[in-house]
Write an enzyme that holds these catalytic residues in place. Structure first.
Site, short mmCIF file in Angstrom:
data_model
loop_
_atom_site.label_atom_id
_atom_site.label_comp_id
_atom_site.label_asym_id
_atom_site.label_seq_id
_atom_site.Cartn_x
_atom_site.Cartn_y
_atom_site.Cartn_z
N ASP A 212 44.23 32.65 27.79
CA ASP A 212 45.15 33.12 28.47
C ASP A 212 46.03 34.06 27.81
O ASP A 212 46.40 33.78 26.76
CB ASP A 212 46.11 31.86 29.22
N TYR B 38 32.22 33.68 38.49
CA TYR B 38 33.15 34.49 38.07
C TYR B 38 33.02 35.50 37.00
O TYR B 38 32.60 35.03 36.07
CB TYR B 38 34.34 33.39 37.57
N GLU C 198 43.12 28.92 42.88
CA GLU C 198 42.63 28.54 41.55
C GLU C 198 43.97 28.07 41.17
O GLU C 198 45.32 28.66 41.09
CB GLU C 198 42.46 29.75 40.57
#
Length: 268
Positions: free
Chosen positions: A68, A180, A57
């Site tokens: 994040d 994911y 990734e």
């Protein structure tokens, strides 16, 4: 748990997961921020990840990375100060000449600024196999999904512990590449323990789709990677690797990658 993969074995993700399953391993999926801490070091770091990882990734630096945590936010800010862009990220991937399938990890705004049709062409030419749009839930923009579906890239969906069963089934039925699973709610970052219900969450995703399931968010130590490898098809590690690169350089990153790689072996 066996998978029934119903798309062409020429798909690089299918090929990777099938080969690893035969070798009793889960995929190690390292995440690195493009251009951090500088382009030359980032290039060397990607090549180290290519030696030890199975799918890579590569994060596109963005000025407002809401999903994040502090580590990746810091790396993204530093890369932006170095002049890294989406175009620069594609150039970095191309120059790295990576052997493993690459997922481009980005937010929607840089994609729209670049132009989606052009991005899909340029990303494929650079060696990218998948696209993960962090802030675009599956179903939110059918036109974008159609454009990616007709391109060589797989649109990798994020699913969460809070994703309703009906929505999970809809996502799973149309997914390409892999799913994911976000291991816990919140932003990215290292955690001392895994979610207590992770096994139940992986089983729930498996019931909804025959796609491989990778787990990320919070995995940092080999012991955690080993536990996830017994449950899922892939183990995503990001913040811990960015921290290793920041603190100990490429040599330290490679040592951590080697330990995580060994941890993805499944017991006989």
């Amino acid at each position: 748990m066996a998978l029934s993969l119903a798309i062409s074995s020429s798909d690089p993700f299918v090929t990777t997961f099938e080969a690893l399953r035969a070798r009793r391993r889960a995929a190690l999926i390292p995440y690195l921020t493009a251009g951090f801490p500088d382009r030359a070091t980032s290039l060397a770091a990607l090549r180290a990840a290519d030696r030890w990882g199975d799918i890579l990734e590569v994060g596109v630096p963005f000025s407002d990375p809401l999903a994040d945590g502090p580590t990746i936010q810091r790396s993204s800010h530093a890369a932006l100060l170095q002049g890294m862009t989406l175009a620069g990220t594609l150039g970095l991937i191309r120059d790295a000449a990576l052997a493993r399938p690459v997922v481009l990890f980005t937010y929607l705004n840089p994609v729209l600024s670049y132009g989606l049709p052009q991005l899909l062409r340029d990303a494929s030419a650079a060696g990218v196999s998948g696209l993960l749009l962090t802030d675009l839930p599956i179903g939110a923009d059918a036109a974008i999904e159609r454009a990616v579906a007709t391109s060589p890239l797989a649109l990798v969906p994020l699913v969460a512990p809070t994703t309703p069963d009906a929505r999970l089934a809809a996502i799973g039925s149309s997914a390409r590449g892999f799913l994911y699973l976000v291991a816990r709610l919140g932003v990215t970052g290292t955690r001392p323990t895994l979610a207590s219900d992770l096994a139940l969450q992986v089983a729930r995703v498996r019931r909804a789709s025959n796609r491989p399931v990778a787990v990320g968010f919070g995995i940092s130590e080999p012991a955690q990677a080993q536990e996830v490898a017994t449950l899922a098809d892939g183990v995503v590690v990001g913040s811990a690797l960015v921290e290793s690169l920041e603190r100990d350089g490429v040599e330290g990153l490679e040592a951590r990658l080697a330990a995580l790689h060994a941890a993805t072996e499944r017991p006989a």
